[in-house]
Design a protein around this motif. Sequence first.
Motif, PDB file in Angstrom:
ATOM      1  N   THR A 188      11.730   8.598   7.152  1.00  0.00           N
ATOM      2  CA  THR A 188      11.232   8.138   5.863  1.00  0.00           C
ATOM      3  C   THR A 188      10.265   6.976   6.037  1.00  0.00           C
ATOM      4  O   THR A 188       9.234   6.899   5.364  1.00  0.00           O
ATOM      5  CB  THR A 188      12.410   7.700   4.964  1.00  0.00           C
ATOM      6  OG1 THR A 188      13.292   8.815   4.793  1.00  0.00           O
ATOM      7  CG2 THR A 188      11.934   7.226   3.613  1.00  0.00           C
ATOM      8  N   LEU A 189      10.572   6.059   6.932  1.00  0.00           N
ATOM      9  CA  LEU A 189       9.772   4.847   7.102  1.00  0.00           C
ATOM     10  C   LEU A 189       8.422   5.094   7.771  1.00  0.00           C
ATOM     11  O   LEU A 189       7.388   4.585   7.315  1.00  0.00           O
ATOM     12  CB  LEU A 189      10.551   3.810   7.919  1.00  0.00           C
ATOM     13  CG  LEU A 189       9.785   2.539   8.267  1.00  0.00           C
ATOM     14  CD1 LEU A 189       9.480   1.747   6.999  1.00  0.00           C
ATOM     15  CD2 LEU A 189      10.551   1.696   9.253  1.00  0.00           C
ATOM     16  N   ILE A 190       8.403   5.846   8.836  1.00  0.00           N
ATOM     17  CA  ILE A 190       7.187   5.983   9.641  1.00  0.00           C
ATOM     18  C   ILE A 190       5.981   6.477   8.844  1.00  0.00           C
ATOM     19  O   ILE A 190       4.898   5.896   8.972  1.00  0.00           O
ATOM     20  CB  ILE A 190       7.457   6.829  10.904  1.00  0.00           C
ATOM     21  CG1 ILE A 190       8.328   6.001  11.858  1.00  0.00           C
ATOM     22  CG2 ILE A 190       6.154   7.263  11.583  1.00  0.00           C
ATOM     23  CD1 ILE A 190       8.794   6.716  13.079  1.00  0.00           C
ATOM     24  N   PRO A 191       6.093   7.497   7.989  1.00  0.00           N
ATOM     25  CA  PRO A 191       4.912   7.907   7.222  1.00  0.00           C
ATOM     26  C   PRO A 191       4.336   6.792   6.336  1.00  0.00           C
ATOM     27  O   PRO A 191       3.136   6.770   6.076  1.00  0.00           O
ATOM     28  CB  PRO A 191       5.415   9.071   6.369  1.00  0.00           C
ATOM     29  CG  PRO A 191       6.555   9.623   7.140  1.00  0.00           C
ATOM     30  CD  PRO A 191       7.205   8.424   7.778  1.00  0.00           C
ATOM     31  N   THR A 192       5.153   5.858   5.906  1.00  0.00           N
ATOM     32  CA  THR A 192       4.651   4.760   5.073  1.00  0.00           C
ATOM     33  C   THR A 192       3.864   3.746   5.891  1.00  0.00           C
ATOM     34  O   THR A 192       3.142   2.934   5.322  1.00  0.00           O
ATOM     35  CB  THR A 192       5.797   4.028   4.343  1.00  0.00           C
ATOM     36  OG1 THR A 192       6.596   3.317   5.291  1.00  0.00           O
ATOM     37  CG2 THR A 192       6.661   4.988   3.552  1.00  0.00           C
ATOM     38  N   LEU A 193       3.980   3.776   7.203  1.00  0.00           N
ATOM     39  CA  LEU A 193       3.285   2.827   8.071  1.00  0.00           C
ATOM     40  C   LEU A 193       1.942   3.339   8.582  1.00  0.00           C
ATOM     41  O   LEU A 193       1.123   2.551   9.046  1.00  0.00           O
ATOM     42  CB  LEU A 193       4.170   2.483   9.273  1.00  0.00           C
ATOM     43  CG  LEU A 193       5.541   1.891   8.954  1.00  0.00           C
ATOM     44  CD1 LEU A 193       6.336   1.719  10.238  1.00  0.00           C
ATOM     45  CD2 LEU A 193       5.403   0.582   8.211  1.00  0.00           C
ATOM     46  N   VAL A 194       1.699   4.635   8.481  1.00  0.00           N
ATOM     47  CA  VAL A 194       0.502   5.230   9.082  1.00  0.00           C
ATOM     48  C   VAL A 194      -0.771   4.665   8.475  1.00  0.00           C
ATOM     49  O   VAL A 194      -1.665   4.228   9.199  1.00  0.00           O
ATOM     50  CB  VAL A 194       0.533   6.770   8.971  1.00  0.00           C
ATOM     51  CG1 VAL A 194      -0.781   7.384   9.399  1.00  0.00           C
ATOM     52  CG2 VAL A 194       1.679   7.328   9.801  1.00  0.00           C
TER      53      VAL A 194
END
Length: 70
Positions: free
Chosen positions: A15-21
């Motif tokens: 869930t978190l990683i796509p928000t960091l891209v």
Amino acid sequence: LPGKMAYNLYASWKTLIPTLVDAHLKYSARTHGRPLQELCPVISACANSGCVQRRFSMVCLFFDRKQLIY
């Protein structure tokens, strides 16, 4: 075999990683070939005073330093 805790951790990262891209791409475009600027030690996404506050600490590893962010 992975347990429930491992699956929960995986789901959290998934869930978190796509928000960091997007932020990472903007950061890379802004800093490529330039000295890195210091970050504010506190990062908040809260837009109003009614947000439920949670506090985490993380160590960010940059090309030229590491920095603790709260």
